[in-house]
Design an enzyme around this catalytic site. Structure first.
Site, PDB file in Angstrom:
ATOM      1  N   GLN A 196       0.837  -1.199   0.000  1.00  0.00           N
ATOM      2  CA  GLN A 196       0.000   0.000   0.000  1.00  0.00           C
ATOM      3  C   GLN A 196       0.872   1.249   0.000  1.00  0.00           C
ATOM      4  O   GLN A 196       1.867   1.270   0.735  1.00  0.00           O
ATOM      5  CB  GLN A 196      -0.896   0.018   1.255  1.00  0.00           C
ATOM      6  CG  GLN A 196      -2.063   0.974   1.139  1.00  0.00           C
ATOM      7  CD  GLN A 196      -2.976   0.945   2.358  1.00  0.00           C
ATOM      8  OE1 GLN A 196      -2.635   0.367   3.375  1.00  0.00           O
ATOM      9  NE2 GLN A 196      -4.115   1.564   2.262  1.00  0.00           N
ATOM     10  N   PRO A 321       7.605   0.107   8.614  1.00  0.00           N
ATOM     11  CA  PRO A 321       7.293   1.548   8.657  1.00  0.00           C
ATOM     12  C   PRO A 321       5.926   1.900   9.226  1.00  0.00           C
ATOM     13  O   PRO A 321       5.640   3.076   9.451  1.00  0.00           O
ATOM     14  CB  PRO A 321       7.382   1.962   7.184  1.00  0.00           C
ATOM     15  CG  PRO A 321       7.120   0.717   6.407  1.00  0.00           C
ATOM     16  CD  PRO A 321       7.670  -0.407   7.236  1.00  0.00           C
ATOM     17  N   GLU A 326      -2.894  -4.444   6.934  1.00  0.00           N
ATOM     18  CA  GLU A 326      -3.968  -5.441   6.923  1.00  0.00           C
ATOM     19  C   GLU A 326      -3.845  -6.474   5.806  1.00  0.00           C
ATOM     20  O   GLU A 326      -4.848  -6.784   5.146  1.00  0.00           O
ATOM     21  CB  GLU A 326      -5.308  -4.704   6.814  1.00  0.00           C
ATOM     22  CG  GLU A 326      -5.547  -3.942   5.493  1.00  0.00           C
ATOM     23  CD  GLU A 326      -5.034  -2.507   5.485  1.00  0.00           C
ATOM     24  OE1 GLU A 326      -4.090  -2.198   6.240  1.00  0.00           O
ATOM     25  OE2 GLU A 326      -5.568  -1.708   4.690  1.00  0.00           O
ATOM     26  N   HIS A 350      -7.880  -2.971  14.814  1.00  0.00           N
ATOM     27  CA  HIS A 350      -7.915  -2.143  13.608  1.00  0.00           C
ATOM     28  C   HIS A 350      -7.611  -2.979  12.350  1.00  0.00           C
ATOM     29  O   HIS A 350      -8.386  -2.983  11.396  1.00  0.00           O
ATOM     30  CB  HIS A 350      -6.905  -0.995  13.749  1.00  0.00           C
ATOM     31  CG  HIS A 350      -6.832  -0.092  12.566  1.00  0.00           C
ATOM     32  ND1 HIS A 350      -7.548   1.081  12.481  1.00  0.00           N
ATOM     33  CD2 HIS A 350      -6.162  -0.201  11.395  1.00  0.00           C
ATOM     34  CE1 HIS A 350      -7.312   1.661  11.312  1.00  0.00           C
ATOM     35  NE2 HIS A 350      -6.455   0.906  10.631  1.00  0.00           N
ATOM     36  N   GLU A 351      -6.504  -3.697  12.391  1.00  0.00           N
ATOM     37  CA  GLU A 351      -6.129  -4.466  11.192  1.00  0.00           C
ATOM     38  C   GLU A 351      -7.134  -5.588  10.921  1.00  0.00           C
ATOM     39  O   GLU A 351      -7.446  -5.892   9.770  1.00  0.00           O
ATOM     40  CB  GLU A 351      -4.705  -5.023  11.329  1.00  0.00           C
ATOM     41  CG  GLU A 351      -3.618  -3.983  11.610  1.00  0.00           C
ATOM     42  CD  GLU A 351      -3.655  -2.752  10.720  1.00  0.00           C
ATOM     43  OE1 GLU A 351      -4.149  -2.851   9.575  1.00  0.00           O
ATOM     44  OE2 GLU A 351      -3.208  -1.681  11.166  1.00  0.00           O
ATOM     45  N   HIS A 354     -10.139  -4.293   9.119  1.00  0.00           N
ATOM     46  CA  HIS A 354      -9.907  -4.115   7.679  1.00  0.00           C
ATOM     47  C   HIS A 354     -10.343  -5.353   6.877  1.00  0.00           C
ATOM     48  O   HIS A 354     -10.529  -5.266   5.669  1.00  0.00           O
ATOM     49  CB  HIS A 354      -8.429  -3.859   7.397  1.00  0.00           C
ATOM     50  CG  HIS A 354      -8.031  -2.414   7.428  1.00  0.00           C
ATOM     51  ND1 HIS A 354      -8.647  -1.451   6.663  1.00  0.00           N
ATOM     52  CD2 HIS A 354      -7.053  -1.771   8.111  1.00  0.00           C
ATOM     53  CE1 HIS A 354      -8.067  -0.281   6.877  1.00  0.00           C
ATOM     54  NE2 HIS A 354      -7.093  -0.445   7.761  1.00  0.00           N
ATOM     55  N   GLU A 373     -10.114   3.633   5.803  1.00  0.00           N
ATOM     56  CA  GLU A 373      -9.589   3.889   7.149  1.00  0.00           C
ATOM     57  C   GLU A 373     -10.626   4.438   8.124  1.00  0.00           C
ATOM     58  O   GLU A 373     -10.593   4.104   9.307  1.00  0.00           O
ATOM     59  CB  GLU A 373      -8.361   4.800   7.082  1.00  0.00           C
ATOM     60  CG  GLU A 373      -7.182   4.206   6.324  1.00  0.00           C
ATOM     61  CD  GLU A 373      -6.638   2.901   6.917  1.00  0.00           C
ATOM     62  OE1 GLU A 373      -6.954   2.585   8.080  1.00  0.00           O
ATOM     63  OE2 GLU A 373      -5.902   2.196   6.197  1.00  0.00           O
ATOM     64  N   ASP A 430       0.445   8.636  -1.094  1.00  0.00           N
ATOM     65  CA  ASP A 430       0.955   8.657   0.270  1.00  0.00           C
ATOM     66  C   ASP A 430       0.766  10.036   0.914  1.00  0.00           C
ATOM     67  O   ASP A 430       0.552  10.143   2.118  1.00  0.00           O
ATOM     68  CB  ASP A 430       2.452   8.314   0.206  1.00  0.00           C
ATOM     69  CG  ASP A 430       2.881   7.487   1.397  1.00  0.00           C
ATOM     70  OD1 ASP A 430       2.097   6.629   1.818  1.00  0.00           O
ATOM     71  OD2 ASP A 430       3.994   7.726   1.898  1.00  0.00           O
ATOM     72  N   LYS A 612       5.083   6.799  12.122  1.00  0.00           N
ATOM     73  CA  LYS A 612       4.272   7.585  13.062  1.00  0.00           C
ATOM     74  C   LYS A 612       5.105   8.116  14.242  1.00  0.00           C
ATOM     75  O   LYS A 612       4.806   9.172  14.790  1.00  0.00           O
ATOM     76  CB  LYS A 612       3.153   6.685  13.568  1.00  0.00           C
ATOM     77  CG  LYS A 612       2.337   7.253  14.671  1.00  0.00           C
ATOM     78  CD  LYS A 612       1.288   6.291  15.146  1.00  0.00           C
ATOM     79  CE  LYS A 612       1.080   6.504  16.622  1.00  0.00           C
ATOM     80  NZ  LYS A 612       0.149   5.576  17.220  1.00  0.00           N
TER      81      LYS A 612
END
Ligand code: BES
Ligand code: ZN
Length: 660
Positions: A196, A321, A326, A350-351, A354, A373, A430, A612
């Site tokens: 992604q 990164p 997911e 969260h994942e 997805h 998201e 991105d 992040k």
């Protein structure tokens, strides 16, 4: 053949299987035109057949089809429907070599099929017809920044399969090849991919748009001491040949193709769930993610059956990164969520979420990223609420809302990137992937839920996932769907357009509140006023309470305040990456860093590659007269970062040097 049989043959020839519905608008309208003209008296049955076979989402909802500006492919003319991948990983040369063989479907007049490639070397291409195969000459167009180049392969109506022999570049953006010392156990090398948004084209030639789905089988050869895993059916142990077979029978978009190779072991967690990690990290991983099976059950109870068979998770080396990715059947996760106390597992929810929002129902283009998201963030919090209660989840909502506010502040209140629907023409996708999609997107759903009531909203979402499963959906189609099935039946006057095509946080948003974090606010005021923070109180706080406290801690206090916090709560030695990251940010911004934890900052930035955490820390350095330190650390750390993180930080440093 009787007339209806001929019609069925015509339709099935022109239309893809049900799962490919969206790709064949052109073929479908052509088929319907022919049928209307020639076989009028079969019209009724044909319409039914047409609806079953290949009516597209856009047509049903009467909206324009989405245009994906980030793929060269033209799936309405020629589309890949299945991939057979055979690759070998060479850790010495850092190259994947192999063959990508695609089943294709094309309109009868299509003279070529276009794939996306970036940094790939294409050695040869063969096309298959029933009567045999033939090598063909192909064309590679101009290579553009982040887009790569179109690979055009000549076909005719008899071609059913294409074979591409190719190899990757050692610097392929999707791939990170790691030395043993960059792993947890430090004994074996490691490779992982990150597809992604548009990086899969750097390791597989493919039609790399989220609106194009295909199934795949793969055979992967690796050094015999390593195990290979993919976003597919997976082995649970190593074999001595180093050859692994994979199957993904559900159609997925290219960005969900994923591969990880390393010294890995498996621990089951439940009937359908398990975790892969390096041997030294397996026990801690199994402890941390013990609730995974419960999360899966909670998710199914909320929004319908899990359609991907198993749900496993792999813990990657720290340079990964992202927090998580997911990849279907096998979430890729950062080791920085292993806190020892299960406090950062919202990421797993969260994942997992997805698997419905994103993997099952996919954003049509990267401009519709909020549909992936925002829905996932909402769903994640519903899973967390089911498992850990409302008080706990209110903290997640409020911290997320704070992220939204600071992203809007950073971007500017009227910035178009604060719209849910993005404008990404000519830009790297991105660039648009900010907290807006996550937090404004989920805030919209929370607000709708508040307006119609939970029961009605859940029924709507359950139907939505069922209706669009294995399809992609554009923002326009979603607006039409939500208007028809949520707003109208509930007589709700709601300005969806303002939320989706307007900036900032619209009026009437369901602003989150948290009693536990309100209590933290009081403790914070007291601390700032009289320098007192009860140790027993702080020790009872969850990670989220600490994060709230630290985020709001003023940066201009006397150094003794920070020293005191550090003495009592040992923050510089925190094993919780979220807490340590904010604490280091505070240290930079307050000047506490000068005499205290510079070495800890350097260690953190050279081992962890999660963007992040990196971005705010480098930003803090750059904004607080530490440009040289930022550059010095980046120079040491860069080789440990995946390209997506390295590029972001390089951009940050470059911009601030130019400005400075
Ligand atoms: N799909 C994203 C990661 C991603 C986004 C990769 C955009 C490439 C481009 C993943 O689901 C995600 O959102 N991860 C978050 C964790 C989450 C708990 C918010 C992350 O990595 O921080
Ligand atoms: Zn996500």
């Amino acid at each position: 053949m009787k007339l209806p049989d001929i019609l069925i043959a015509v339709i099935s020839n022109l239309c893809p299987p049900a799962t490919q519905k969206g790709n064949f608008k052109f073929a479908k309208s052509k088929a319907i035109r022919i049928m209307k003209l020639s076989f009028v008296h079969y019209l009724t049955s044909l319409c039914l057949l047409g609806a079953l076979c290949c009516t597209s989402t856009e047509e049903e909802l009467d909206v324009e089809p989405a245009i994906d500006q980030h793929t060269y492919a033209d799936p309405n003319r020629a589309v890949t429907t299945h991939l057979d991948l055979e690759i070998e990983a060479n850790f010495e040369t850092r190259v994947l070599t192999g063959k990508a063989s695609y089943l294709i479907q094309a309109t009868s007049d299509a003279a070529d099929i276009i794939l996306d490639i970036n940094q790939l070397t294409i050695d040869s291409i063969f096309v298959h017809r029933e009567r045999g195969m033939e090598e063909v000459s192909f064309q590679i167009g101009e290579t553009k920044q982040f887009m790569g180049a179109p690979l055009t392969i000549p076909i005719d109506s008899l071609v059913t399969r294409i074979d591409l022999y190719y190899q990757t570049d050692p610097a392929a953006s999707a791939l990170q090849w790691l030395e043993p010392k960059q792993t947890y156990d430090k004994t074996h090398p490691f490779l992982f991919t990150q597809g992604q948004a548009i990086l899969t084209r750097t390791w597989i030639p493919c039609q790399d748009g989220p609106g194009i789905r295909f199934t795949y089988n793969a055979i992967v050869k690796v050094p015999p001491s390593l195990l290979a895993l993919m976003s597919a059916s997976n082995p649970t142990s190593r074999n001595d040949e180093g050859i692994y077979h994979f199957e993904m029978t559900q159609p997925i978009p290219a960005y969900l193709m994923a591969l990880a190779i390393g010294s890995l072991e498996f621990a089951p967690l439940g009937e359908r769930t398990g975790v892969y990690a390096e041997p030294g990290l397996l026990e801690a991983s199994a402890y941390e993610f013990a609730d995974m099976e419960k999360m899966l059950l909670a998710a199914e109870k909320l929004y319908g059956p899990y359609l991907w068979d198993r749900y496993d998770l792999i813990v990657l080396p720290p340079s990964f990164p992202f927090g998580g990715m997911e990849n279907p059947r096998l979430t890729f996760a950062t080791p920085t969520i292993i806190a020892g106390d299960r406090s950062l597992t919202a990421l797993v929810a969260h994942e997992l979420a997805h698997s419905w929002s994103g993997n099952l129902v996919t954003n049509a283009t990267w401009e519709d990223f909020w549909l992936n998201e925002g829905f996932t963030n909402y769903f994640e919090r519903r899973i967390m609420e089911d498992l850990y209660g409302k008080e706990y989840t209110d903290m997640l909502w409020l911290l997320g809302f704070q992220d939204l506010q600071s992203t809007i502040e950073d971007l500017g209140p009227d910035h178009p990137d604060t719209h849910l629907k993005l404008q990404l023409g000519g830009r790297d996708p991105d660039d648009g992937m900010t907290d807006i999609a996550y937090e404004k997107g989920s805030l919209l759903l929370r607000t709708l839920e508040e307006q119609v009531g939970r029961e009605t909203f859940d029924a709507f979402l359950m139907n939505y996932f069922e209706e669009f499963k294995f399809k992609s959906i554009s923002t326009d189609a979603w607006i039409a769907y939500a208007t028809r099935y949520l707003l109208k039946p509930n007589k709700l006057k709601f300005d969806l357009d303002r939320w989706i095509h307007g900036p900032g946080i619209p009026e009437g948003a369901a602003i989150p509140e948290s009693s536990r974090l309100r209590n933290v606010d009081q403790r914070l005021q007291e601390f700032v006023r009289i320098g007192r923070l009860d140790a027993s109180q702080g020790n009872r706080w969850s990670t989220h309470e600490w994060l709230h406290f630290l985020r709001h801690l003023p940066r201009d206090l006397h150094v003794s305040f920070y020293e005191k916090l550090d003495d009592v709560f040992d923050l510089s030695a925190s094993g919780n990456s979220e807490i340590l990251a904010v604490w280091l940010e505070i240290s930079i911004e307050s000047g506490y860093l000068e005499n205290h934890n510079k070495q800890i900052l350097e260690n953190f930035l050279t081992t962890v590659g999660r963007r992040k955490f990196l971005t705010p820390l480098y930003k803090a350095l750059l904004n607080h007269n530490q440009i040289n330190l930022a550059k010095e650390i980046f120079q040491k750390a860069r080789s440990n970062y995946h390209s997506v993180a390295a590029n972001s930080i390089a951009d940050l440093i470059e911009t601030s040097t130019e400005v400075g």
